[in-house]
Scaffold this motif. Structure first.
Motif, PDB file in Angstrom:
ATOM      1  N   ILE A   7     -14.176  -5.041  11.059  1.00 27.69           N
ATOM      2  CA  ILE A   7     -14.480  -6.083  12.036  1.00 27.69           C
ATOM      3  C   ILE A   7     -14.147  -7.409  11.366  1.00 27.69           C
ATOM      4  N   VAL A   8     -13.306  -8.173  11.974  1.00 31.25           N
ATOM      5  CA  VAL A   8     -12.883  -9.456  11.410  1.00 31.25           C
ATOM      6  C   VAL A   8     -13.573 -10.574  12.179  1.00 31.25           C
ATOM      7  N   ILE A   9     -14.277 -11.414  11.447  1.00 25.78           N
ATOM      8  CA  ILE A   9     -14.935 -12.585  12.021  1.00 25.78           C
ATOM      9  C   ILE A   9     -14.165 -13.809  11.533  1.00 25.78           C
ATOM     10  N   THR A  10     -13.583 -14.550  12.442  1.00 25.11           N
ATOM     11  CA  THR A  10     -12.836 -15.750  12.070  1.00 25.11           C
ATOM     12  C   THR A  10     -13.727 -16.960  12.279  1.00 25.11           C
ATOM     13  N   LYS A  11     -14.037 -17.638  11.198  1.00 26.93           N
ATOM     14  CA  LYS A  11     -14.877 -18.830  11.318  1.00 26.93           C
ATOM     15  C   LYS A  11     -13.999 -20.078  11.313  1.00 26.93           C
ATOM     16  N   ARG A  12     -14.413 -21.038  12.089  1.00 24.67           N
ATOM     17  CA  ARG A  12     -13.632 -22.271  12.216  1.00 24.67           C
ATOM     18  C   ARG A  12     -14.438 -23.503  11.807  1.00 24.67           C
ATOM     19  N   GLN A  13     -15.664 -23.272  11.420  1.00 23.30           N
ATOM     20  CA  GLN A  13     -16.551 -24.337  10.944  1.00 23.30           C
ATOM     21  C   GLN A  13     -17.065 -23.932   9.566  1.00 23.30           C
ATOM     22  N   TRP A  14     -17.930 -24.737   8.973  1.00 26.61           N
ATOM     23  CA  TRP A  14     -18.440 -24.417   7.644  1.00 26.61           C
ATOM     24  C   TRP A  14     -19.207 -23.104   7.627  1.00 26.61           C
ATOM     25  N   GLY A  15     -20.067 -22.886   8.607  1.00 29.08           N
ATOM     26  CA  GLY A  15     -20.900 -21.697   8.612  1.00 29.08           C
ATOM     27  C   GLY A  15     -20.259 -20.533   9.341  1.00 29.08           C
ATOM     28  N   ALA A  16     -20.559 -19.320   8.891  1.00 29.08           N
ATOM     29  CA  ALA A  16     -19.975 -18.119   9.480  1.00 29.08           C
ATOM     30  C   ALA A  16     -20.626 -17.718  10.803  1.00 29.08           C
ATOM     31  N   PHE A  17     -21.801 -18.249  11.111  1.00 30.91           N
ATOM     32  CA  PHE A  17     -22.474 -17.907  12.369  1.00 30.91           C
ATOM     33  C   PHE A  17     -22.051 -18.816  13.519  1.00 30.91           C
ATOM     34  N   TYR A  18     -21.788 -20.073  13.217  1.00 32.50           N
ATOM     35  CA  TYR A  18     -21.499 -21.055  14.265  1.00 32.50           C
ATOM     36  C   TYR A  18     -20.209 -20.718  15.008  1.00 32.50           C
ATOM     37  N   GLY A  19     -20.302 -20.513  16.311  1.00 37.12           N
ATOM     38  CA  GLY A  19     -19.127 -20.274  17.140  1.00 37.12           C
ATOM     39  C   GLY A  19     -18.472 -18.917  16.941  1.00 37.12           C
ATOM     40  N   THR A  20     -19.195 -17.972  16.326  1.00 36.32           N
ATOM     41  CA  THR A  20     -18.653 -16.628  16.117  1.00 36.32           C
ATOM     42  C   THR A  20     -19.639 -15.601  16.672  1.00 36.32           C
ATOM     43  N   ASP A  21     -19.243 -14.348  16.667  1.00 38.12           N
ATOM     44  CA  ASP A  21     -20.163 -13.293  17.097  1.00 38.12           C
ATOM     45  C   ASP A  21     -20.726 -12.526  15.890  1.00 38.12           C
ATOM     46  N   LEU A  22     -20.824 -13.189  14.741  1.00 36.46           N
ATOM     47  CA  LEU A  22     -21.325 -12.544  13.536  1.00 36.46           C
ATOM     48  C   LEU A  22     -22.739 -12.003  13.733  1.00 36.46           C
ATOM     49  N   GLU A  23     -23.625 -12.812  14.283  1.00 33.71           N
ATOM     50  CA  GLU A  23     -25.002 -12.338  14.479  1.00 33.71           C
ATOM     51  C   GLU A  23     -25.020 -11.090  15.353  1.00 33.71           C
ATOM     52  N   LEU A  24     -24.292 -11.104  16.445  1.00 36.76           N
ATOM     53  CA  LEU A  24     -24.219  -9.965  17.356  1.00 36.76           C
ATOM     54  C   LEU A  24     -23.706  -8.719  16.634  1.00 36.76           C
ATOM     55  N   GLN A  25     -22.660  -8.868  15.855  1.00 35.88           N
ATOM     56  CA  GLN A  25     -22.081  -7.735  15.145  1.00 35.88           C
ATOM     57  C   GLN A  25     -23.062  -7.150  14.127  1.00 35.88           C
ATOM     58  N   LEU A  26     -23.797  -8.009  13.431  1.00 33.08           N
ATOM     59  CA  LEU A  26     -24.788  -7.535  12.464  1.00 33.08           C
ATOM     60  C   LEU A  26     -25.942  -6.825  13.172  1.00 33.08           C
ATOM     61  N   ARG A  27     -26.441  -7.424  14.244  1.00 35.99           N
ATOM     62  CA  ARG A  27     -27.575  -6.841  14.987  1.00 35.99           C
ATOM     63  C   ARG A  27     -27.196  -5.492  15.604  1.00 35.99           C
TER      64      ARG A  27
END
Length: 99
Positions: A7-27
């Motif tokens: 699963i590739v999470i592309t971050k575009r801001q400093w934090g990996a959670f902001y504007g991504t579905d990282l939390e959803l993927q982890l949960r």
């Protein structure tokens, strides 16, 4: 190189959670603990860590697998932020615990 199972999470801001579905993927996978490292201790890693803390994730910080523009900036994030919101460990300690 990512495989089709990754699963590739592309971050575009400093934090990996902001504007991504990282939390959803982890949960979705029932993950409650994350290991953090990165190229910018006091920007990217710290931003991600603050979000993770607010979302209730347990955090382990690989202090020797992150860096900052100066040792002072790195140490400030590790000692004043990370130690309050998670566990700070060396990479070899983390890898040993995962075995």
């Amino acid at each position: 190189m990512p495989t089709s199972k990754d699963i590739v999470i592309t971050k575009r801001q400093w934090g990996a959670f902001y504007g991504t579905d990282l939390e959803l993927q982890l949960r979705r996978r029932g993950m409650s603990t994350i290991v953090l490292c990165g190229i910018s201790t006091d920007f990217g890693v710290e931003s991600t860590a603050r979000f993770a803390y607010e979302y209730g994730f347990q955090q382990i910080f690989a202090e020797d697998a992150m860096a900052s523009r100066s040792e002072e900036q790195h140490n400030a994030a590790v000692n004043f932020i990370f130690k309050r919101i998670g566990r700070v460990r060396k990479t070899d300690e983390i890898l040993k615990a995962l075995q």
